[in-house]
Enzyme design. Structure first.
Site, PDB file in Angstrom:
ATOM      1  N   GLU A  22       0.973  -1.148  -0.039  1.00 11.12           N
ATOM      2  CA  GLU A  22      -0.051   0.009  -0.099  1.00 11.12           C
ATOM      3  C   GLU A  22       0.959   1.281   0.048  1.00 11.12           C
ATOM      4  O   GLU A  22       0.305   2.142  -0.645  1.00 11.12           O
ATOM      5  CB  GLU A  22      -1.093  -0.008   1.160  1.00 11.12           C
ATOM      6  CG  GLU A  22      -2.042  -1.024   0.965  1.00 11.12           C
ATOM      7  CD  GLU A  22      -2.949  -0.918   2.608  1.00 11.12           C
ATOM      8  OE1 GLU A  22      -3.960  -0.441   2.181  1.00 11.12           O
ATOM      9  OE2 GLU A  22      -2.390  -1.380   3.571  1.00 11.12           O
ATOM     10  N   TYR A  54     -10.929  28.511   1.525  1.00 11.16           N
ATOM     11  CA  TYR A  54     -11.007  27.063   1.347  1.00 11.16           C
ATOM     12  C   TYR A  54     -10.016  26.858   0.412  1.00 11.16           C
ATOM     13  O   TYR A  54      -9.676  25.620   0.173  1.00 11.16           O
ATOM     14  CB  TYR A  54     -12.271  26.749   0.800  1.00 11.16           C
ATOM     15  CG  TYR A  54     -12.985  27.427  -0.327  1.00 11.16           C
ATOM     16  CD1 TYR A  54     -12.616  27.457  -1.597  1.00 11.16           C
ATOM     17  CD2 TYR A  54     -13.811  28.570   0.101  1.00 11.16           C
ATOM     18  CE1 TYR A  54     -13.490  28.048  -2.569  1.00 11.16           C
ATOM     19  CE2 TYR A  54     -14.703  29.259  -0.824  1.00 11.16           C
ATOM     20  CZ  TYR A  54     -14.093  28.932  -2.153  1.00 11.16           C
ATOM     21  OH  TYR A  54     -14.859  29.461  -3.232  1.00 11.16           O
ATOM     22  N   GLU A  73      -6.906   6.693  10.250  1.00  7.68           N
ATOM     23  CA  GLU A  73      -7.548   7.692  11.467  1.00  7.68           C
ATOM     24  C   GLU A  73      -6.381   8.684  11.756  1.00  7.68           C
ATOM     25  O   GLU A  73      -6.612   9.836  12.094  1.00  7.68           O
ATOM     26  CB  GLU A  73      -7.711   6.571  12.809  1.00  7.68           C
ATOM     27  CG  GLU A  73      -8.940   5.655  12.637  1.00  7.68           C
ATOM     28  CD  GLU A  73      -8.531   4.408  11.665  1.00  7.68           C
ATOM     29  OE1 GLU A  73      -9.674   3.482  11.922  1.00  7.68           O
ATOM     30  OE2 GLU A  73      -7.553   4.354  11.028  1.00  7.68           O
ATOM     31  N   LYS A  99     -10.930   5.080   1.368  1.00  9.87           N
ATOM     32  CA  LYS A  99      -9.752   4.320   0.820  1.00  9.87           C
ATOM     33  C   LYS A  99     -10.311   3.467  -0.374  1.00  9.87           C
ATOM     34  O   LYS A  99     -11.064   2.638  -0.047  1.00  9.87           O
ATOM     35  CB  LYS A  99      -8.940   3.355   1.546  1.00  9.87           C
ATOM     36  CG  LYS A  99      -7.715   2.782   0.800  1.00  9.87           C
ATOM     37  CD  LYS A  99      -7.109   1.766   1.653  1.00  9.87           C
ATOM     38  CE  LYS A  99      -6.206   2.263   2.583  1.00  9.87           C
ATOM     39  NZ  LYS A  99      -5.346   1.518   3.282  1.00  9.87           N
TER      40      LYS A  99
END
Length: 119
Positions: A22, A54, A73, A99
Protein backbone atom coordinates in the site's frame (compact mmCIF):
# COMPACT_ATOMS: atom_id res chain seq x y z
CA UNK A 1 -25.11 32.52 12.50
CA UNK A 2 -23.36 29.40 11.30
CA UNK A 3 -22.14 28.93 7.76
CA UNK A 4 -20.79 25.76 6.21
CA UNK A 5 -17.92 25.14 3.84
CA UNK A 6 -18.05 21.65 2.36
CA UNK A 7 -15.50 19.75 0.29
CA UNK A 8 -17.34 17.04 -1.64
CA UNK A 9 -15.39 14.02 -2.87
CA UNK A 10 -11.90 15.52 -2.95
CA UNK A 11 -9.91 12.80 -4.74
CA UNK A 12 -6.20 12.47 -3.86
CA UNK A 13 -3.72 9.73 -4.72
CA UNK A 14 -1.71 8.77 -1.63
CA UNK A 15 0.29 6.02 0.06
CA UNK A 16 -1.42 5.13 3.34
CA UNK A 17 -1.83 1.62 4.69
CA UNK A 18 -0.54 -1.11 6.94
CA UNK A 19 0.57 -3.48 4.17
CA UNK A 20 3.94 -2.74 2.52
CA UNK A 21 2.45 -2.77 -0.98
CA UNK A 22 0.00 0.00 0.00
CA UNK A 23 2.90 2.34 0.70
CA UNK A 24 4.54 1.44 -2.62
CA UNK A 25 1.57 1.22 -5.01
CA UNK A 26 -0.80 3.68 -3.34
CA UNK A 27 -4.45 4.27 -4.21
CA UNK A 28 -7.01 7.03 -4.45
CA UNK A 29 -8.58 8.41 -1.31
CA UNK A 30 -11.82 10.38 -1.31
CA UNK A 31 -12.22 13.07 1.34
CA UNK A 32 -15.37 14.85 2.43
CA UNK A 33 -14.75 17.73 4.80
CA UNK A 34 -17.38 19.91 6.47
CA UNK A 35 -16.51 23.11 8.31
CA UNK A 36 -18.86 25.30 10.36
CA UNK A 37 -17.94 28.88 11.19
CA UNK A 38 -19.59 32.27 11.26
CA UNK A 39 -18.51 33.83 7.97
CA UNK A 40 -21.68 35.90 7.47
CA UNK A 41 -19.65 39.12 7.31
CA UNK A 42 -18.19 37.99 3.96
CA UNK A 43 -21.68 38.04 2.42
CA UNK A 44 -21.59 41.82 2.71
CA UNK A 45 -17.88 42.67 2.55
CA UNK A 46 -16.77 40.44 -0.35
CA UNK A 47 -13.43 40.27 1.49
CA UNK A 48 -11.46 37.03 1.78
CA UNK A 49 -10.35 38.03 5.29
CA UNK A 50 -13.97 37.74 6.46
CA UNK A 51 -14.30 34.08 5.54
CA UNK A 52 -12.29 30.87 5.65
CA UNK A 53 -10.01 30.49 2.68
CA UNK A 54 -11.03 27.11 1.27
CA UNK A 55 -8.10 27.16 -1.19
CA UNK A 56 -5.80 27.22 1.85
CA UNK A 57 -7.73 24.36 3.44
CA UNK A 58 -7.39 22.39 0.20
CA UNK A 59 -3.62 22.96 0.31
CA UNK A 60 -3.45 21.84 3.97
CA UNK A 61 -5.34 18.64 3.15
CA UNK A 62 -3.01 17.88 0.24
CA UNK A 63 0.05 18.53 2.48
CA UNK A 64 -1.15 16.06 5.10
CA UNK A 65 -2.08 13.46 2.47
CA UNK A 66 1.53 13.49 1.22
CA UNK A 67 2.76 12.17 4.59
CA UNK A 68 2.45 8.34 4.52
CA UNK A 69 0.67 6.81 7.51
CA UNK A 70 -0.44 3.32 8.39
CA UNK A 71 -3.90 4.39 9.54
CA UNK A 72 -6.50 6.62 7.92
CA UNK A 73 -7.51 7.58 11.45
CA UNK A 74 -4.08 9.13 11.95
CA UNK A 75 -4.29 11.09 8.70
CA UNK A 76 -7.78 12.40 9.57
CA UNK A 77 -6.56 13.51 12.99
CA UNK A 78 -3.65 15.42 11.45
CA UNK A 79 -5.92 17.07 8.89
CA UNK A 80 -8.41 18.14 11.56
CA UNK A 81 -5.72 19.53 13.88
CA UNK A 82 -4.04 21.44 11.06
CA UNK A 83 -7.30 22.99 9.85
CA UNK A 84 -8.42 23.99 13.37
CA UNK A 85 -4.98 25.40 14.26
CA UNK A 86 -4.99 27.49 11.07
CA UNK A 87 -8.59 28.68 11.43
CA UNK A 88 -9.45 28.91 15.16
CA UNK A 89 -12.87 30.45 14.40
CA UNK A 90 -14.14 27.03 13.27
CA UNK A 91 -16.91 25.73 15.55
CA UNK A 92 -17.37 22.28 13.97
CA UNK A 93 -15.26 20.09 11.73
CA UNK A 94 -15.85 16.70 10.17
CA UNK A 95 -13.68 14.56 7.91
CA UNK A 96 -14.68 11.39 6.09
CA UNK A 97 -11.85 9.55 4.34
CA UNK A 98 -12.49 6.65 1.98
CA UNK A 99 -9.78 4.34 0.71
CA UNK A 100 -10.70 3.12 -2.75
CA UNK A 101 -9.59 -0.38 -3.70
CA UNK A 102 -8.64 -1.55 -0.20
CA UNK A 103 -6.71 -4.84 -0.19
CA UNK A 104 -9.58 -6.93 1.16
CA UNK A 105 -11.88 -9.62 -0.14
CA UNK A 106 -15.12 -8.58 -1.74
CA UNK A 107 -16.21 -5.96 -4.19
CA UNK A 108 -16.72 -2.49 -2.76
CA UNK A 109 -16.32 1.17 -3.59
CA UNK A 110 -14.03 1.59 -0.59
CA UNK A 111 -13.73 1.61 3.17
CA UNK A 112 -14.15 4.80 5.18
CA UNK A 113 -13.48 6.38 8.55
CA UNK A 114 -15.40 9.40 9.80
CA UNK A 115 -14.60 11.89 12.54
CA UNK A 116 -16.41 14.98 13.75
CA UNK A 117 -15.70 17.46 16.49
CA UNK A 118 -17.44 20.50 17.96
CA UNK A 119 -15.28 23.31 19.31
Amino acid sequence: MTSKIIFDHLKIYAYHGVLPEETIIGTYFILNVEIHADVWKATESDDLHDTINYAEINALIHEEMKIPSQLMEHVCGRIMRKIKDTFPQISFLSVKMTKTNPPMQGEMDGVSVYFEKKF
